[in-house]
Motif scaffolding. Sequence first.
Motif, PDB file in Angstrom:
ATOM      1  N   TRP A 122      19.521   7.790   1.326  1.00  0.00           N
ATOM      2  CA  TRP A 122      18.742   8.554   0.364  1.00  0.00           C
ATOM      3  C   TRP A 122      18.372   7.777  -0.902  1.00  0.00           C
ATOM      4  O   TRP A 122      17.197   7.841  -1.309  1.00  0.00           O
ATOM      5  N   PRO A 123      19.277   7.065  -1.548  1.00  0.00           N
ATOM      6  CA  PRO A 123      18.866   6.352  -2.773  1.00  0.00           C
ATOM      7  C   PRO A 123      17.736   5.347  -2.521  1.00  0.00           C
ATOM      8  O   PRO A 123      16.793   5.242  -3.317  1.00  0.00           O
ATOM      9  N   GLU A 124      17.821   4.631  -1.410  1.00  0.00           N
ATOM     10  CA  GLU A 124      16.782   3.655  -1.087  1.00  0.00           C
ATOM     11  C   GLU A 124      15.470   4.355  -0.723  1.00  0.00           C
ATOM     12  O   GLU A 124      14.385   3.907  -1.106  1.00  0.00           O
ATOM     13  N   ALA A 125      15.572   5.467   0.015  1.00  0.00           N
ATOM     14  CA  ALA A 125      14.369   6.234   0.370  1.00  0.00           C
ATOM     15  C   ALA A 125      13.701   6.757  -0.892  1.00  0.00           C
ATOM     16  O   ALA A 125      12.468   6.693  -1.032  1.00  0.00           O
ATOM     17  N   ILE A 126      14.495   7.267  -1.829  1.00  0.00           N
ATOM     18  CA  ILE A 126      13.954   7.781  -3.096  1.00  0.00           C
ATOM     19  C   ILE A 126      13.191   6.685  -3.827  1.00  0.00           C
ATOM     20  O   ILE A 126      12.082   6.913  -4.321  1.00  0.00           O
ATOM     21  N   ALA A 127      13.750   5.497  -3.881  1.00  0.00           N
ATOM     22  CA  ALA A 127      13.078   4.385  -4.554  1.00  0.00           C
ATOM     23  C   ALA A 127      11.738   4.071  -3.888  1.00  0.00           C
ATOM     24  O   ALA A 127      10.724   3.833  -4.580  1.00  0.00           O
ATOM     25  N   GLU A 128      11.706   4.079  -2.573  1.00  0.00           N
ATOM     26  CA  GLU A 128      10.448   3.800  -1.857  1.00  0.00           C
ATOM     27  C   GLU A 128       9.433   4.909  -2.104  1.00  0.00           C
ATOM     28  O   GLU A 128       8.250   4.633  -2.340  1.00  0.00           O
ATOM     29  N   SER A 177       0.855  -1.187   0.000  1.00  0.00           N
ATOM     30  CA  SER A 177       0.000   0.000   0.000  1.00  0.00           C
ATOM     31  C   SER A 177       0.890   1.234   0.000  1.00  0.00           C
ATOM     32  O   SER A 177       2.048   1.195   0.432  1.00  0.00           O
ATOM     33  N   ALA A 178       0.365   2.321  -0.505  1.00  0.00           N
ATOM     34  CA  ALA A 178       1.142   3.560  -0.563  1.00  0.00           C
ATOM     35  C   ALA A 178       1.643   3.961   0.824  1.00  0.00           C
ATOM     36  O   ALA A 178       2.793   4.393   0.981  1.00  0.00           O
ATOM     37  N   GLU A 179       0.808   3.776   1.837  1.00  0.00           N
ATOM     38  CA  GLU A 179       1.185   4.173   3.189  1.00  0.00           C
ATOM     39  C   GLU A 179       2.336   3.327   3.727  1.00  0.00           C
ATOM     40  O   GLU A 179       3.252   3.849   4.368  1.00  0.00           O
ATOM     41  N   ALA A 180       2.280   2.037   3.476  1.00  0.00           N
ATOM     42  CA  ALA A 180       3.351   1.147   3.954  1.00  0.00           C
ATOM     43  C   ALA A 180       4.658   1.427   3.217  1.00  0.00           C
ATOM     44  O   ALA A 180       5.734   1.446   3.826  1.00  0.00           O
ATOM     45  N   ILE A 181       4.563   1.650   1.922  1.00  0.00           N
ATOM     46  CA  ILE A 181       5.777   1.948   1.148  1.00  0.00           C
ATOM     47  C   ILE A 181       6.377   3.273   1.616  1.00  0.00           C
ATOM     48  O   ILE A 181       7.586   3.393   1.807  1.00  0.00           O
ATOM     49  N   LEU A 205       4.468   6.861  -4.684  1.00  0.00           N
ATOM     50  CA  LEU A 205       3.766   7.780  -5.591  1.00  0.00           C
ATOM     51  C   LEU A 205       3.103   7.037  -6.745  1.00  0.00           C
ATOM     52  O   LEU A 205       2.054   7.460  -7.234  1.00  0.00           O
ATOM     53  N   ARG A 206       3.696   5.939  -7.175  1.00  0.00           N
ATOM     54  CA  ARG A 206       3.027   5.132  -8.200  1.00  0.00           C
ATOM     55  C   ARG A 206       1.713   4.566  -7.649  1.00  0.00           C
ATOM     56  O   ARG A 206       0.719   4.468  -8.365  1.00  0.00           O
ATOM     57  N   ALA A 207       1.717   4.236  -6.362  1.00  0.00           N
ATOM     58  CA  ALA A 207       0.510   3.683  -5.737  1.00  0.00           C
ATOM     59  C   ALA A 207      -0.512   4.770  -5.396  1.00  0.00           C
ATOM     60  O   ALA A 207      -1.706   4.500  -5.370  1.00  0.00           O
ATOM     61  N   SER A 208      -0.046   5.994  -5.140  1.00  0.00           N
ATOM     62  CA  SER A 208      -0.933   7.103  -4.776  1.00  0.00           C
ATOM     63  C   SER A 208      -0.340   8.406  -5.312  1.00  0.00           C
ATOM     64  O   SER A 208       0.283   9.163  -4.571  1.00  0.00           O
TER      65      SER A 208
END
Length: 186
Positions: free
Chosen positions: A77-83, A60-64, A88-91
């Motif tokens: 930061w790179p991993e946070a950006i990916a999440e 879910s967008a919230e969990a991601i 944003l794809r989910a919401s």
Amino acid sequence: MQQARKDGRQRAALAFLDDFDRQYPGDREARILRVNCLLDLGQMGQAQTALALIPATDRSAEAIEIRGHVLAAQERWPEAIAEYRAALRASPANPLTSNALGYALLRQGQPGEAIEALKGAYDLAPRNEVVRNNLALALTVAGRRGEADALLSKVRDATEKARLRQQIAEQAALMLAPPATASREP
């Protein structure tokens, strides 16, 4: 519980969550709120433990997004950006996720991309002060001070406006400063 966190009373929210968890164990929203409260309080270890209770299969967008927040708190930061991009794809219409993505991009040294994400967040939530301030920071870091000043000109209180300009200038200077290197002795 959410209101207690919004009011800056994270410890109260956690107490309410403890009570709520006894009655409704495993509630996803409560788990996400717990992680957010712990991050607000700087309790990184406990936040990671609480995050582990959210199944990795929860896309879910919230969990991601909360996974991104934990990674951002660790300055990964790179991993946070990916999440955040996945959230944003989910919401796609979540201004707070766009804001988080923009800030992470800025911290990763990508002010151009940060500005685009933050402009998207600002378009969705033009009255959100955090979004506005992060956009002004990104514009300043990118050398677009005129645009940052125009954005901050919307702040009516002159004292607040001066404080924000000073704070943004200080943060931008820190972000633009070369990384400290360890001194080597012969």
